[in-house]
Design a protein around this motif. Structure first.
Motif, PDB file in Angstrom:
ATOM      1  N   MET A  33      10.570 -99.345 -28.209  1.00  0.00           N
ATOM      2  CA  MET A  33       9.323 -99.233 -27.490  1.00  0.00           C
ATOM      3  C   MET A  33       8.171 -99.860 -28.279  1.00  0.00           C
ATOM      4  O   MET A  33       7.320-100.533 -27.714  1.00  0.00           O
ATOM      5  N   LEU A  34       8.161 -99.624 -29.582  1.00  0.00           N
ATOM      6  CA  LEU A  34       7.113-100.185 -30.421  1.00  0.00           C
ATOM      7  C   LEU A  34       7.170-101.705 -30.420  1.00  0.00           C
ATOM      8  O   LEU A  34       6.127-102.369 -30.431  1.00  0.00           O
ATOM      9  N   GLU A  35       8.370-102.259 -30.389  1.00  0.00           N
ATOM     10  CA  GLU A  35       8.511-103.707 -30.353  1.00  0.00           C
ATOM     11  C   GLU A  35       7.887-104.290 -29.083  1.00  0.00           C
ATOM     12  O   GLU A  35       7.248-105.335 -29.119  1.00  0.00           O
ATOM     13  N   LEU A  36       8.058-103.590 -27.971  1.00  0.00           N
ATOM     14  CA  LEU A  36       7.487-104.033 -26.705  1.00  0.00           C
ATOM     15  C   LEU A  36       5.959-104.037 -26.766  1.00  0.00           C
ATOM     16  O   LEU A  36       5.314-104.981 -26.306  1.00  0.00           O
ATOM     17  N   LEU A  49       4.156-104.323 -29.506  1.00  0.00           N
ATOM     18  CA  LEU A  49       3.761-105.393 -30.423  1.00  0.00           C
ATOM     19  C   LEU A  49       3.854-106.765 -29.765  1.00  0.00           C
ATOM     20  O   LEU A  49       2.985-107.621 -29.970  1.00  0.00           O
ATOM     21  N   VAL A  50       4.870-106.978 -28.965  1.00  0.00           N
ATOM     22  CA  VAL A  50       4.994-108.244 -28.239  1.00  0.00           C
ATOM     23  C   VAL A  50       3.849-108.389 -27.251  1.00  0.00           C
ATOM     24  O   VAL A  50       3.243-109.454 -27.126  1.00  0.00           O
ATOM     25  N   TYR A  51       3.526-107.310 -26.540  1.00  0.00           N
ATOM     26  CA  TYR A  51       2.408-107.349 -25.604  1.00  0.00           C
ATOM     27  C   TYR A  51       1.104-107.657 -26.343  1.00  0.00           C
ATOM     28  O   TYR A  51       0.299-108.484 -25.886  1.00  0.00           O
ATOM     29  N   LEU A  52       0.866-107.003 -27.471  1.00  0.00           N
ATOM     30  CA  LEU A  52      -0.357-107.247 -28.235  1.00  0.00           C
ATOM     31  C   LEU A  52      -0.426-108.681 -28.733  1.00  0.00           C
ATOM     32  O   LEU A  52      -1.498-109.304 -28.713  1.00  0.00           O
ATOM     33  N   ALA A  53       0.704-109.220 -29.167  1.00  0.00           N
ATOM     34  CA  ALA A  53       0.724-110.612 -29.619  1.00  0.00           C
ATOM     35  C   ALA A  53       0.402-111.562 -28.474  1.00  0.00           C
ATOM     36  O   ALA A  53      -0.388-112.505 -28.630  1.00  0.00           O
ATOM     37  N   CYS A  54       0.966-111.316 -27.318  1.00  0.00           N
ATOM     38  CA  CYS A  54       0.682-112.159 -26.150  1.00  0.00           C
ATOM     39  C   CYS A  54      -0.769-111.992 -25.701  1.00  0.00           C
ATOM     40  O   CYS A  54      -1.410-112.971 -25.307  1.00  0.00           O
ATOM     41  N   ALA A  55      -1.291-110.785 -25.759  1.00  0.00           N
ATOM     42  CA  ALA A  55      -2.675-110.541 -25.363  1.00  0.00           C
ATOM     43  C   ALA A  55      -3.644-111.240 -26.310  1.00  0.00           C
ATOM     44  O   ALA A  55      -4.615-111.860 -25.869  1.00  0.00           O
ATOM     45  N   LEU A  56      -3.370-111.169 -27.612  1.00  0.00           N
ATOM     46  CA  LEU A  56      -4.215-111.879 -28.575  1.00  0.00           C
ATOM     47  C   LEU A  56      -4.131-113.389 -28.389  1.00  0.00           C
ATOM     48  O   LEU A  56      -5.143-114.089 -28.468  1.00  0.00           O
ATOM     49  N   ALA A  57      -2.940-113.882 -28.123  1.00  0.00           N
ATOM     50  CA  ALA A  57      -2.782-115.318 -27.872  1.00  0.00           C
ATOM     51  C   ALA A  57      -3.565-115.735 -26.632  1.00  0.00           C
ATOM     52  O   ALA A  57      -4.223-116.783 -26.620  1.00  0.00           O
ATOM     53  N   THR A  58      -3.543-114.912 -25.609  1.00  0.00           N
ATOM     54  CA  THR A  58      -4.317-115.199 -24.400  1.00  0.00           C
ATOM     55  C   THR A  58      -5.808-115.214 -24.703  1.00  0.00           C
ATOM     56  O   THR A  58      -6.543-116.085 -24.228  1.00  0.00           O
ATOM     57  N   GLY A  59      -6.260-114.266 -25.500  1.00  0.00           N
ATOM     58  CA  GLY A  59      -7.669-114.223 -25.891  1.00  0.00           C
ATOM     59  C   GLY A  59      -8.099-115.466 -26.639  1.00  0.00           C
ATOM     60  O   GLY A  59      -9.142-116.055 -26.356  1.00  0.00           O
ATOM     61  N   PHE A  78      -8.383-107.597 -24.122  1.00  0.00           N
ATOM     62  CA  PHE A  78      -8.260-106.348 -23.375  1.00  0.00           C
ATOM     63  C   PHE A  78      -7.828-106.600 -21.936  1.00  0.00           C
ATOM     64  O   PHE A  78      -7.015-105.870 -21.383  1.00  0.00           O
ATOM     65  N   PHE A  79      -8.384-107.642 -21.320  1.00  0.00           N
ATOM     66  CA  PHE A  79      -8.064-107.975 -19.930  1.00  0.00           C
ATOM     67  C   PHE A  79      -7.050-109.116 -19.837  1.00  0.00           C
ATOM     68  O   PHE A  79      -7.101-109.927 -18.908  1.00  0.00           O
ATOM     69  N   ALA A  80      -6.128-109.181 -20.761  1.00  0.00           N
ATOM     70  CA  ALA A  80      -5.180-110.294 -20.851  1.00  0.00           C
ATOM     71  C   ALA A  80      -4.370-110.557 -19.580  1.00  0.00           C
ATOM     72  O   ALA A  80      -4.185-111.721 -19.220  1.00  0.00           O
ATOM     73  N   PRO A  81      -3.874-109.560 -18.870  1.00  0.00           N
ATOM     74  CA  PRO A  81      -3.105-109.881 -17.657  1.00  0.00           C
ATOM     75  C   PRO A  81      -3.915-110.648 -16.613  1.00  0.00           C
ATOM     76  O   PRO A  81      -3.407-111.558 -15.967  1.00  0.00           O
TER      77      PRO A  81
END
Length: 87
Positions: free
Chosen positions: A1-4, A6-16, A57-60
């Motif tokens: 679950m933690l990996e998921l 972290l992956v979401y946070l990495a993608c969100a930061l990349a989007t930002g 924060f609003f990455a999606p």
């Protein structure tokens, strides 16, 4: 679950960062070059940090705006209007 998460946070930061690099920063640089004087052009680094945090924060939603050309152009036009507005 933690990996998921972290992956979401990495993608969100990349989007930002991608939205900052291709949407926000070129408009701010151009506004500074033509002499626009407002809060964004007076403190571009603080404005950039705020922009990246909000877009992370609003990455999606931002992902859709970045990758759909018509949405990107509409966002770019709105950003140009807001950044080039004088105080």
């Amino acid at each position: 679950m933690l990996e998921l998460v972290l992956v979401y946070l990495a993608c969100a930061l990349a989007t930002g960062f991608v939205s900052w690099r291709y949407l926000f920063w070129p408009i701010v640089k151009e506004a500074k070059a033509i002499g626009i004087n407002n809060d964004i052009t007076r403190s571009p680094y603080l404005s950039s940090v705020i922009f990246i945090v909000i877009n992370t924060f609003f990455a999606p939603i931002v992902t859709i705006i970045v990758f759909v050309p018509s949405f990107f152009e509409a966002a770019k036009i709105g950003m140009i209007k807001s950044v080039t507005e004088e105080d």
